[in-house]
Write an enzyme that holds these catalytic residues in place. Structure first.
Site, PDB file in Angstrom:
ATOM      1  N   GLU A  26       2.377  -3.983  10.965  1.00 25.36           N
ATOM      2  CA  GLU A  26       0.949  -4.266  10.776  1.00 25.36           C
ATOM      3  C   GLU A  26       0.748  -4.478   9.276  1.00 25.36           C
ATOM      4  O   GLU A  26       0.853  -3.538   8.492  1.00 25.36           O
ATOM      5  CB  GLU A  26       0.119  -3.074  11.273  1.00 25.36           C
ATOM      6  CG  GLU A  26      -1.364  -3.215  10.977  1.00 25.36           C
ATOM      7  CD  GLU A  26      -2.113  -1.885  11.155  1.00 25.36           C
ATOM      8  OE1 GLU A  26      -1.801  -1.132  12.097  1.00 25.36           O
ATOM      9  OE2 GLU A  26      -2.995  -1.606  10.333  1.00 25.36           O
TER      10      GLU A  26
ATOM     11  N   ARG B 251      -5.189  -4.896   2.604  1.00 23.38           N
ATOM     12  CA  ARG B 251      -5.588  -4.024   1.493  1.00 23.38           C
ATOM     13  C   ARG B 251      -5.058  -4.590   0.196  1.00 23.38           C
ATOM     14  O   ARG B 251      -5.268  -4.025  -0.869  1.00 23.38           O
ATOM     15  CB  ARG B 251      -4.989  -2.630   1.680  1.00 23.38           C
ATOM     16  CG  ARG B 251      -5.591  -1.909   2.837  1.00 23.38           C
ATOM     17  CD  ARG B 251      -4.905  -0.592   3.080  1.00 23.38           C
ATOM     18  NE  ARG B 251      -5.066  -0.242   4.465  1.00 23.38           N
ATOM     19  CZ  ARG B 251      -4.644   0.873   5.018  1.00 23.38           C
ATOM     20  NH1 ARG B 251      -4.010   1.773   4.294  1.00 23.38           N
ATOM     21  NH2 ARG B 251      -4.841   1.088   6.291  1.00 23.38           N
TER      22      ARG B 251
ATOM     23  N   LYS C 265      -7.319   1.744  18.564  1.00 22.47           N
ATOM     24  CA  LYS C 265      -6.677   2.570  17.547  1.00 22.47           C
ATOM     25  C   LYS C 265      -7.425   3.915  17.538  1.00 22.47           C
ATOM     26  O   LYS C 265      -8.649   3.930  17.671  1.00 22.47           O
ATOM     27  CB  LYS C 265      -6.804   1.863  16.197  1.00 22.47           C
ATOM     28  CG  LYS C 265      -6.349   2.672  15.006  1.00 22.47           C
ATOM     29  CD  LYS C 265      -6.224   1.787  13.775  1.00 22.47           C
ATOM     30  CE  LYS C 265      -6.064   2.637  12.515  1.00 22.47           C
ATOM     31  NZ  LYS C 265      -5.569   1.855  11.382  1.00 22.47           N
TER      32      LYS C 265
HETATM   33  C1  3PG Z   1      -3.925   3.685   7.930  1.00 22.68           C
HETATM   34  O1  3PG Z   1      -3.687   3.238   6.828  1.00 22.68           O
HETATM   35  O2  3PG Z   1      -4.190   3.040   8.951  1.00 22.68           O
HETATM   36  C2  3PG Z   1      -3.827   5.143   7.967  1.00 22.68           C
HETATM   37  O3  3PG Z   1      -4.463   5.667   6.842  1.00 22.68           O
HETATM   38  C3  3PG Z   1      -2.400   5.515   7.979  1.00 22.68           C
HETATM   39  O4  3PG Z   1      -2.320   6.845   7.820  1.00 22.68           O
HETATM   40  P1  3PG Z   1      -0.972   7.501   7.323  1.00 22.68           P
HETATM   41  O5  3PG Z   1      -0.809   7.101   5.884  1.00 22.68           O
HETATM   42  O6  3PG Z   1      -1.209   8.976   7.496  1.00 22.68           O
HETATM   43  O7  3PG Z   1       0.141   6.981   8.181  1.00 22.68           O
END
Ligand code: 3PG
Length: 216
Positions: free
Chosen positions: A43, A47, A131
């Site tokens: 994915e 960002r 999700k």
């Molecule tokens: C995301 O970015 O979708 C979540 O913040 C992922 O969380 P994690 O860093 O705990 O895997």
């Protein structure tokens, strides 16, 4: 890609690496590390500025990877993701405008939810894959079990993300309501920028081994 096929491939992988990548030049070695670790799925989150170019590069050069786009916070992100070749999209929350547009352009989209009301909003947009975010902070597997009971007959499945790691992965994958988990731990932003491909490959292989053990 047809939705059932997409769900089947996600279930089989069990884990969707959530990726924030700063440069398109890093896309192929990053994908190769995941593929070599046995986890041909990613994915790519919107960002970073590079997200769209990364998706495009992967679609062209690594067509076998199951390619999604994440952190879709606008219609522009959504349309770009599809145009660049992502086959599914994910967002941290449920934005009705984005849901509506995803349905119009026939793009499989999994919005972030936690509560019954949010689940029902998702169902209202004809999606039963959601999700579950932020998972651990919202109660993790106990919350998923509790909240999903009234919707099980509708085939509702979750992609828990947020606080999932190799240490609690098995607990999540054992739940029939969990299609796959998402997580950044496999290929963290700094691991990618520091080109730590062996570490990414190792994390991918470890995660895949757990999902194979649980799901056969
Ligand atoms: C995301 O970015 O979708 C979540 O913040 C992922 O969380 P994690 O860093 O705990 O895997």
């Amino acid at each position: 890609m047809e939705l059932e096929k997409l769900k089947e491939r996600m279930w089989k992988m069990g884990v969707v690496p959530v990726i924030a990548i700063e440069s398109p030049d890093l896309a192929l070695p990053m994908a190769d590390a995941l593929i070599e670790g046995g986890l041909a799925v990613a994915e790519i989150t919107f960002r970073t500025e590079a997200a769209a170019e990364v998706i495009k590069a992967l679609r062209q050069s690594r067509p076998d990877i199951l390619l999604g786009a994440g952190t879709i916070l606008s219609i522009e992100n959504l349309e770009k993701a599809k145009e660049c070749g992502a086959v599914f999209g994910v967002s941290p929350g449920l934005n009705p405008l984005i849901m509506k547009r995803a349905n119009e352009i026939d793009f499989p989209f999994f919005p972030g939810v936690v509560t019954p009301s949010e689940i029902e909003q998702g169902l209202g947009f004809n999606t039963n894959v959601l999700k579950f975010f932020p998972s651990e902070a919202s109660g993790g597997t106990a919350m998923i079990k509790a909240v999903s009971a009234p919707y099980a007959h509708l085939g509702v499945k979750f992609i828990p993300t947020g606080g999932v790691t190799i240490n609690n992965l098995k607990e999540y994958l054992k739940l029939p309501q969990v299609l796959a988990v998402g997580g950044t731990w496999i290929a963290k932003k700094e691991m990618i920028s520091e080109k730590r491909w062996d570490d990414i490959k190792k994390n991918a292989a470890e995660a895949r081994a757990v999902s194979k053990r649980v799901r056969g």
